[in-house]
Design a protein around this motif. Structure first.
Motif: not given
Length: 319
Positions: A85-86, A92-95, A288-289
């Motif tokens: 979750y962190e 940035p590439e995930l958010f 992570l997914a």
């Protein structure tokens, strides 16, 4: 003369079963009450079993996987706490994919307005209104993959859109799917074309459920179409509008088919669901997914709760 005393007959306790073992009326009544209480649960047993098996158990497993580093293949699962979750909120590439949803959210607002307009117009007595109803609803019946391929040729360089614009002297060599802004705008426009029919049917059904006497009384009072919409239609379809808003928000966050078929997530068109699928099946980061899927679920639940608090369902009495 002697006084005769009468003694009341002794009270015999009522038996619950006959000497032969057959149930008495009291026993049958108790059995009937128990059976009536159990009957709804007997009918619900199979649907509840399917719901738990295919909904709640997978959601529980997904939440468990979100706290591990499981790769989706290995039997080993190491507990990592809230590290997944962190990463979602700090990398940035995930958010960044959250911002792509704003294109589809704006498109959802446009499609609700268009659907409400046509549902209101076609609810009145007009010629060929059934034909227009079919035309508006037809795109929703087409398979999403087919729509993706059709509009892929529509937006390609020198494709259908460029040919149509050249007829009006506005032809250009602009790559509609070549940069993030125009690509996301084009994909959002395809979503408007496809899903307007769904909102149209919802609104039209709600409008047609309004008693006809209200429209007749309004016409006798000389009310215009706009006044009928404002004072009769709009208050009566408020719950359906709220449902459409919830569907629009959840749909804008979970877009998958059209951008995946047309661009594959390239040129800045990666949505949250496309990123989640790639994390799980391309990069083997199932933990992570799973965390990303849990975050998406929580966001949708939160937005739904906020919408319910701000616009609660109210019973509308127009009579």
């Amino acid at each position: 003369m002697t006084e005769t005393t009468r003694t009341a007959p002794a009270k015999v306790p009522r038996a619950t079963a006959s000497p032969g073992g057959a149930p008495t009326p009291d026993g049958r009544r108790r059995g009937g009450r128990v059976l009536r209480r159990l009957t709804p649960w007997l009918f619900l047993a199979v649907p509840l079993a399917l719901l738990v098996t295919f909904t709640y158990v997978p959601v529980g497993n997904m939440i468990y996987y979100s706290f591990t580093d499981w790769d989706g293949v290995s039997p080993d699962r190491h507990f990592t706490g809230v590290d997944n979750y962190e990463q979602i909120f700090t990398r940035p590439e995930l958010f960044r994919v959250f911002f792509v949803s704003f294109y589809y959210l704006a498109a959802s607002a446009v499609q609700i307005v268009i659907a409400l307009y046509f549902a209101t117009v076609l609810s009145f007595d007009l010629r060929l209104r059934n034909l227009f109803k079919g035309i508006l609803f037809f795109p929703y019946l087409i398979n999403g993959v087919a729509i993706g391929f059709v509009f892929l040729y529509f937006f390609q360089d020198g494709g259908t859109l460029d040919s149509v614009l050249s007829w009006f002297g506005a032809g250009s060599d602009h790559a509609w799917l070549g940069d993030p802004e125009s690509a996301n705008t084009s994909l959002a426009g395809v979503s408007v074309w496809r899903f307007t029919g769904l909102n149209f049917v919802l609104f039209l059904g709600a409008i047609q459920s309004v008693p006809a006497e209200l429209y007749e009384a309004a016409q006798l009072d000389g009310a215009s179409h706009w006044q009928q919409f404002r004072h009769i239609i709009a208050p009566s379809i408020r719950p359906v509008v709220g449902l459409s808003v919830i569907l629009a928000v959840s749909g804008s966050l979970s877009v998958f088919e059209i951008p995946y078929i047309m661009t594959g997530g390239a040129t800045g068109t990666t949505t949250f669901v496309i990123q989640t699928v790639k994390l799980a099946f391309q990069f083997n980061k199932t933990g992570l997914a799973s965390a990303a899927a849990v975050v998406l679920l929580l966001i949708i639940l939160l937005i739904t709760w906020i919408q319910r608090r701000l616009v609660p369902d109210e019973k509308v009495d127009l009579v």
